[in-house]
Design a protein around this motif. Structure first.
Motif, mmCIF file in Angstrom:
data_model
loop_
_atom_site.group_PDB
_atom_site.id
_atom_site.type_symbol
_atom_site.label_atom_id
_atom_site.label_comp_id
_atom_site.label_asym_id
_atom_site.label_seq_id
_atom_site.Cartn_x
_atom_site.Cartn_y
_atom_site.Cartn_z
ATOM 1 N N LEU A 68 -14.682 28.317 44.280
ATOM 2 C CA LEU A 68 -15.287 29.645 44.179
ATOM 3 C C LEU A 68 -15.987 30.018 45.484
ATOM 4 C CD1 LEU A 68 -16.021 32.147 42.487
ATOM 5 C CD2 LEU A 68 -18.018 30.885 41.685
ATOM 6 N N ALA A 69 -16.718 29.066 46.074
ATOM 7 C CA ALA A 69 -17.403 29.325 47.349
ATOM 8 C C ALA A 69 -16.388 29.647 48.446
ATOM 9 C CB ALA A 69 -18.250 28.123 47.746
ATOM 10 N N ILE A 114 -28.470 32.914 41.615
ATOM 11 C CA ILE A 114 -28.620 33.643 42.877
ATOM 12 C C ILE A 114 -30.097 33.675 43.255
ATOM 13 C CG2 ILE A 114 -28.276 35.859 44.041
ATOM 14 C CD1 ILE A 114 -26.040 36.417 42.002
ATOM 15 N N SER A 115 -30.380 33.415 44.531
ATOM 16 C CA SER A 115 -31.759 33.509 45.012
ATOM 17 C C SER A 115 -31.756 34.167 46.389
ATOM 18 C CB SER A 115 -32.410 32.124 45.079
ATOM 19 O OG SER A 115 -31.715 31.300 45.980
ATOM 20 N N PHE A 116 -32.874 34.777 46.720
ATOM 21 C CA PHE A 116 -33.010 35.455 48.007
ATOM 22 C C PHE A 116 -33.827 34.602 48.959
ATOM 23 C CE2 PHE A 116 -32.814 39.256 45.095
ATOM 24 C CZ PHE A 116 -31.517 39.601 45.430
ATOM 25 N N LEU A 130 -26.174 31.464 46.828
ATOM 26 C CA LEU A 130 -25.538 31.234 45.538
ATOM 27 C C LEU A 130 -25.583 29.734 45.270
ATOM 28 C CD1 LEU A 130 -22.348 33.436 45.983
ATOM 29 C CD2 LEU A 130 -24.580 34.121 45.128
ATOM 30 N N ASN A 131 -26.298 29.328 44.219
ATOM 31 C CA ASN A 131 -26.376 27.917 43.846
ATOM 32 C C ASN A 131 -25.281 27.642 42.811
ATOM 33 O OD1 ASN A 131 -28.745 27.459 45.402
ATOM 34 N ND2 ASN A 131 -29.885 28.524 43.814
ATOM 35 N N HIS A 133 -23.481 24.861 42.385
ATOM 36 C CA HIS A 133 -23.528 23.496 41.868
ATOM 37 C C HIS A 133 -24.661 22.822 42.613
ATOM 38 C CE1 HIS A 133 -22.175 19.243 41.482
ATOM 39 N NE2 HIS A 133 -21.706 19.661 40.320
ATOM 40 N N LYS A 134 -25.136 21.695 42.100
ATOM 41 C CA LYS A 134 -26.265 21.063 42.784
ATOM 42 C C LYS A 134 -25.912 20.631 44.203
ATOM 43 C CE LYS A 134 -25.566 16.464 40.827
ATOM 44 N NZ LYS A 134 -26.143 15.425 40.015
ATOM 45 N N GLU A 135 -24.621 20.452 44.494
ATOM 46 C CA GLU A 135 -24.200 20.066 45.841
ATOM 47 C C GLU A 135 -23.445 21.176 46.563
ATOM 48 O OE1 GLU A 135 -22.025 16.418 45.480
ATOM 49 O OE2 GLU A 135 -23.665 15.431 44.430
ATOM 50 N N VAL A 136 -23.219 22.320 45.902
ATOM 51 C CA VAL A 136 -22.470 23.417 46.505
ATOM 52 C C VAL A 136 -23.347 24.668 46.520
ATOM 53 C CG1 VAL A 136 -20.414 24.862 46.372
ATOM 54 C CG2 VAL A 136 -20.285 22.472 45.660
ATOM 55 N N LYS A 137 -23.779 25.038 47.717
ATOM 56 C CA LYS A 137 -24.558 26.260 47.901
ATOM 57 C C LYS A 137 -23.809 27.125 48.913
ATOM 58 C CE LYS A 137 -28.970 24.020 46.916
ATOM 59 N NZ LYS A 137 -28.545 23.783 45.586
#
Length: 147
Positions: A68-69, A114-116, A130-131, A133-137
């Motif tokens: 997705l990323a 989602i965080s800013f 975009l978080n 997964h815990k290892e995929v940002k």
């Protein structure tokens, strides 16, 4: 007495660990509370299989998040907002607006993921994290433009 923990027990160990405890603690507390099972040969095999399947499932989820990323890539989103004369927007841009903009492009990302990096209070270019997964940002850029 050897037991296999079914949940994390503070001061003793983590889920699926095999630990040695005093017989009374195991029989009277851990097993009746459902926190542990006796470490028999068959229970050890079941736990090993559960660990193997959980690792496979976690690997698939991480792979989906990475895909997705990669599909999102370097897109830039346009977020319309009501802007005053000084360039400040009325209210602020929310994660829901980013989620809706991504959904319009064909990417389904939950707004809670989602965080800013900084508060969005004026028109201009910003980035959101975009978080997935815990290892995929993944970082996505967005422009706040006047309606």
């Amino acid at each position: 007495m050897e037991v296999i923990l079914r949940d994390d027990v503070k001061g003793l160990g983590y889920k699926n660990d095999t630990v040695t405890v005093k017989p009374g603690y195991g029989r009277n507390y851990l097993i009746p509370q459902g926190l542990a099972v006796i470490a028999s040969v068959s229970n050890k095999k079941v736990v090993a299989e559960n660990i193997r399947q959980a690792a496979h499932k976690a690997e698939k989820i991480q792979g989906d998040a990475q895909e997705l990323a990669n599909n999102i890539g370097d897109i830039t989103l346009e977020i319309p907002a009501k802007v005053g004369e000084s360039g400040k927007i009325f209210g602020s841009v929310t994660t829901l607006q980013i989620s809706d903009a991504l959904k319009a492009k064909g990417f389904d990302v939950d707004r809670k993921r989602i965080s800013f990096d900084q508060e969005v209070k004026s028109a201009g270019e910003y980035t959101a994290t975009l978080n997935l997964h815990k290892e995929v940002k993944h970082q996505v850029r967005f422009n706040v433009v006047a309606e």
